[in-house]
Design a protein around this motif. Structure first.
Motif, PDB file in Angstrom:
ATOM      1  N   GLU A 132       1.396   6.673  -6.936  1.00  0.00           N
ATOM      2  CA  GLU A 132       0.296   7.583  -7.260  1.00  0.00           C
ATOM      3  C   GLU A 132       0.706   9.032  -7.015  1.00  0.00           C
ATOM      4  N   ALA A 189       0.908   4.143  -2.888  1.00  0.00           N
ATOM      5  CA  ALA A 189       0.735   5.561  -2.552  1.00  0.00           C
ATOM      6  C   ALA A 189       1.879   6.397  -3.117  1.00  0.00           C
ATOM      7  N   LYS A 201       0.830  -1.203   0.000  1.00  0.00           N
ATOM      8  CA  LYS A 201       0.000   0.000   0.000  1.00  0.00           C
ATOM      9  C   LYS A 201       0.869   1.259   0.000  1.00  0.00           C
ATOM     10  N   GLU A 202       1.966   1.223   0.749  1.00  0.00           N
ATOM     11  CA  GLU A 202       2.893   2.349   0.777  1.00  0.00           C
ATOM     12  C   GLU A 202       3.484   2.587  -0.609  1.00  0.00           C
TER      13      GLU A 202
END
Length: 97
Positions: free
Chosen positions: A27, A24, A20-21
């Motif tokens: 993105e 992020a 997830k990091e």
């Protein structure tokens, strides 16, 4: 056995958090690049897209160190980033208008 299951679950949770990091970060970089491309376009640097793509293709043809699949993957990601820039620019114009 119970400790093994707990350890596996903890490792999986950490992997999920790390993933997830990374998403992020990617993105955030995409949005930053989109903003930079839009600003460059406003400064009459209209050839950034072509320059980046030409550089990748030229580098890939300059030697056998590059696998075609790697070049294709890189171009796919570059095109996705450029699409984000176009999307952000269009939405910004719609919001202003």
């Amino acid at each position: 056995m119970r400790q093994l299951v707990i350890d596996i679950l903890l490792k999986m949770a950490k992997m999920d958090t790390d993933a997830k990091e990374l998403v992020a970060q990617v993105e955030a970089q995409s949005l930053l690049l989109a903003a930079l491309l839009i600003q460059a376009k406003e400064d009459n640097s209209l050839t950034i897209t072509e320059t980046v793509q030409d550089a990748i293709v030229t580098a890939s043809r300059s030697g056998e160190l590059f696998l075609q699949s790697d070049v294709d993957l890189l171009l796919t990601h570059i095109n996705r980033l450029l699409a984000v820039a176009r999307y952000v620019e269009v939405k910004g114009v719609e919001r202003e208008g």
